[in-house]
Scaffold this motif. Sequence first.
Motif, PDB file in Angstrom:
ATOM      1  N   GLU A 244       0.828  -1.205   0.000  1.00 20.01           N
ATOM      2  CA  GLU A 244       0.000   0.000   0.000  1.00 20.01           C
ATOM      3  C   GLU A 244       0.864   1.257   0.000  1.00 20.01           C
ATOM      4  N   HIS A 245       1.932   1.235   0.797  1.00 20.60           N
ATOM      5  CA  HIS A 245       2.842   2.379   0.871  1.00 20.60           C
ATOM      6  C   HIS A 245       3.560   2.594  -0.459  1.00 20.60           C
ATOM      7  N   ILE A 246       3.977   1.485  -1.077  1.00 19.40           N
ATOM      8  CA  ILE A 246       4.669   1.571  -2.370  1.00 19.40           C
ATOM      9  C   ILE A 246       3.755   2.170  -3.427  1.00 19.40           C
ATOM     10  N   TYR A 247       2.511   1.684  -3.478  1.00 20.63           N
ATOM     11  CA  TYR A 247       1.562   2.219  -4.463  1.00 20.63           C
ATOM     12  C   TYR A 247       1.235   3.685  -4.180  1.00 20.63           C
ATOM     13  N   LYS A 248       1.233   4.039  -2.920  1.00 19.71           N
ATOM     14  CA  LYS A 248       0.957   5.438  -2.568  1.00 19.71           C
ATOM     15  C   LYS A 248       2.076   6.338  -3.091  1.00 19.71           C
ATOM     16  N   ASP A 249       3.330   5.870  -2.960  1.00 17.29           N
ATOM     17  CA  ASP A 249       4.471   6.624  -3.488  1.00 17.29           C
ATOM     18  C   ASP A 249       4.402   6.726  -5.012  1.00 17.29           C
ATOM     19  N   LEU A 250       4.014   5.634  -5.657  1.00 19.31           N
ATOM     20  CA  LEU A 250       3.908   5.624  -7.116  1.00 19.31           C
ATOM     21  C   LEU A 250       2.802   6.566  -7.582  1.00 19.31           C
ATOM     22  N   ALA A 251       1.698   6.593  -6.832  1.00 17.83           N
ATOM     23  CA  ALA A 251       0.597   7.489  -7.178  1.00 17.83           C
ATOM     24  C   ALA A 251       1.047   8.947  -7.096  1.00 17.83           C
ATOM     25  N   LYS A 252       1.839   9.274  -6.062  1.00 16.28           N
ATOM     26  CA  LYS A 252       2.361  10.635  -5.914  1.00 16.28           C
ATOM     27  C   LYS A 252       3.298  10.983  -7.071  1.00 16.28           C
ATOM     28  N   ALA A 253       4.105   9.996  -7.469  1.00 17.57           N
ATOM     29  CA  ALA A 253       5.047  10.232  -8.562  1.00 17.57           C
ATOM     30  C   ALA A 253       4.304  10.474  -9.881  1.00 17.57           C
ATOM     31  N   ILE A 254       3.246   9.698 -10.126  1.00 16.92           N
ATOM     32  CA  ILE A 254       2.455   9.878 -11.347  1.00 16.92           C
ATOM     33  C   ILE A 254       1.759  11.230 -11.322  1.00 16.92           C
ATOM     34  N   GLN A 255       1.255  11.603 -10.157  1.00 14.45           N
ATOM     35  CA  GLN A 255       0.603  12.900 -10.005  1.00 14.45           C
ATOM     36  C   GLN A 255       1.574  14.031 -10.371  1.00 14.45           C
ATOM     37  N   LYS A 256       2.801  13.921  -9.862  1.00 15.23           N
ATOM     38  CA  LYS A 256       3.791  14.976 -10.062  1.00 15.23           C
ATOM     39  C   LYS A 256       4.361  14.978 -11.480  1.00 15.23           C
ATOM     40  N   GLU A 257       4.736  13.787 -11.976  1.00 12.06           N
ATOM     41  CA  GLU A 257       5.462  13.714 -13.247  1.00 12.06           C
ATOM     42  C   GLU A 257       4.548  13.672 -14.471  1.00 12.06           C
ATOM     43  N   VAL A 258       3.272  13.363 -14.274  1.00 12.51           N
ATOM     44  CA  VAL A 258       2.359  13.259 -15.420  1.00 12.51           C
ATOM     45  C   VAL A 258       1.243  14.296 -15.349  1.00 12.51           C
ATOM     46  N   LEU A 259       0.468  14.243 -14.282  1.00 12.18           N
ATOM     47  CA  LEU A 259      -0.728  15.084 -14.209  1.00 12.18           C
ATOM     48  C   LEU A 259      -0.415  16.565 -14.001  1.00 12.18           C
ATOM     49  N   GLU A 260       0.696  16.849 -13.340  1.00 10.74           N
ATOM     50  CA  GLU A 260       1.025  18.248 -13.062  1.00 10.74           C
ATOM     51  C   GLU A 260       1.942  18.856 -14.122  1.00 10.74           C
ATOM     52  N   GLN A 261       2.256  18.099 -15.158  1.00 14.26           N
ATOM     53  CA  GLN A 261       3.121  18.589 -16.236  1.00 14.26           C
ATOM     54  C   GLN A 261       2.295  18.923 -17.470  1.00 14.26           C
ATOM     55  N   SER A 262       2.575  20.075 -18.063  1.00 13.94           N
ATOM     56  CA  SER A 262       1.867  20.444 -19.294  1.00 13.94           C
ATOM     57  C   SER A 262       2.287  19.554 -20.459  1.00 13.94           C
ATOM     58  N   GLU A 263       3.562  19.126 -20.453  1.00 11.78           N
ATOM     59  CA  GLU A 263       4.068  18.216 -21.483  1.00 11.78           C
ATOM     60  C   GLU A 263       4.919  17.146 -20.806  1.00 11.78           C
ATOM     61  N   PRO A 264       4.281  16.121 -20.287  1.00  8.84           N
ATOM     62  CA  PRO A 264       5.034  15.071 -19.576  1.00  8.84           C
ATOM     63  C   PRO A 264       6.019  14.353 -20.482  1.00  8.84           C
ATOM     64  N   SER A 265       7.140  13.924 -19.890  1.00  9.82           N
ATOM     65  CA  SER A 265       8.177  13.216 -20.630  1.00  9.82           C
ATOM     66  C   SER A 265       7.736  11.781 -20.915  1.00  9.82           C
ATOM     67  N   LEU A 266       7.869  11.383 -22.170  1.00  7.50           N
ATOM     68  CA  LEU A 266       7.507  10.014 -22.542  1.00  7.50           C
ATOM     69  C   LEU A 266       8.368   9.011 -21.786  1.00  7.50           C
ATOM     70  N   GLU A 267       9.660   9.287 -21.676  1.00  6.27           N
ATOM     71  CA  GLU A 267      10.579   8.381 -20.987  1.00  6.27           C
ATOM     72  C   GLU A 267      10.190   8.218 -19.518  1.00  6.27           C
ATOM     73  N   THR A 268       9.886   9.351 -18.888  1.00  5.76           N
ATOM     74  CA  THR A 268       9.483   9.318 -17.477  1.00  5.76           C
ATOM     75  C   THR A 268       8.178   8.542 -17.293  1.00  5.76           C
ATOM     76  N   CYS A 269       7.229   8.785 -18.171  1.00  5.68           N
ATOM     77  CA  CYS A 269       5.939   8.086 -18.095  1.00  5.68           C
ATOM     78  C   CYS A 269       6.110   6.582 -18.268  1.00  5.68           C
ATOM     79  N   MET A 270       6.979   6.191 -19.209  1.00  5.80           N
ATOM     80  CA  MET A 270       7.207   4.762 -19.457  1.00  5.80           C
ATOM     81  C   MET A 270       7.892   4.118 -18.262  1.00  5.80           C
TER      82      MET A 270
END
Length: 266
Positions: free
Chosen positions: A15-41
Amino acid sequence: MSEKIKKPKNGKSAEHIYKDLAKAIQKEVLEQSEPSLETCMDLIDTVIQQNSVTKMTVSILTNSMIGKILGKAVKTFKRNKRTEGGDWIKLTEKSSDLVQSWKKAAEKDSKELKTIKAKEDLSSTGLPQNASQYKARLVKYSKEMYKDPPVLPPPSMTIDTENYGLPQRNSKTGELEFQGGDCEKLKEFCPNRTPEEVLRAGSFGGTYFRAINSAVTNIRYIPSEVLKDTVKPEWIEGLNLKTQLTSQVYKKDINKYGVKCGGSLG
């Protein structure tokens, strides 16, 4: 792996691991106007890796928010897929498949939890805690259900410890009257039959003290034990226990008036 994406640390709960991953997706994908393909992958590959060693549950999805966050990320991936295509298409497909697999896992987990809860509800004794528990008991014991959902029994009752003595029959009305002192409710209780008279009149066609599985308490009541605990021996002296008190089948000829009356016992 991108330097921005931290690998899950050993010793953390799923649960803790998924919570960290959710935060990372929020920051690196949802909060970026043009998210990096490499980072998303990298992110999605990390989620897929974690998913391969973790059984997804409703609790993990709810508490970590990973399902909701990834669902939003999929929409972002789809927008990039339409404009850039290529690896965004593969990323969208992998993410969508993951979200769908979690939905199925959550449905399965939810059903299992309901099954477990139902078993716990059916094994516990005492008054039912809610209508669904009461309904499950009624179904279990094949009882009549007058309403669906059923109306719960009274949650509790107050037993007056003061002894007011035996009632006296009013010669004019034929009713039994208690000398209840200040107890107004007892003064209002004026039956016209004593317990002994009720039993000798063949109440419930001889089934009054039959063996029952109570949906109210989830306890099986044994006739001999109940009679011993609640009835004075002289009240039933001379009666045939099997036919006049503990019969499992209602018999109209046992009833004083030759009729069938009374409701089902919960």
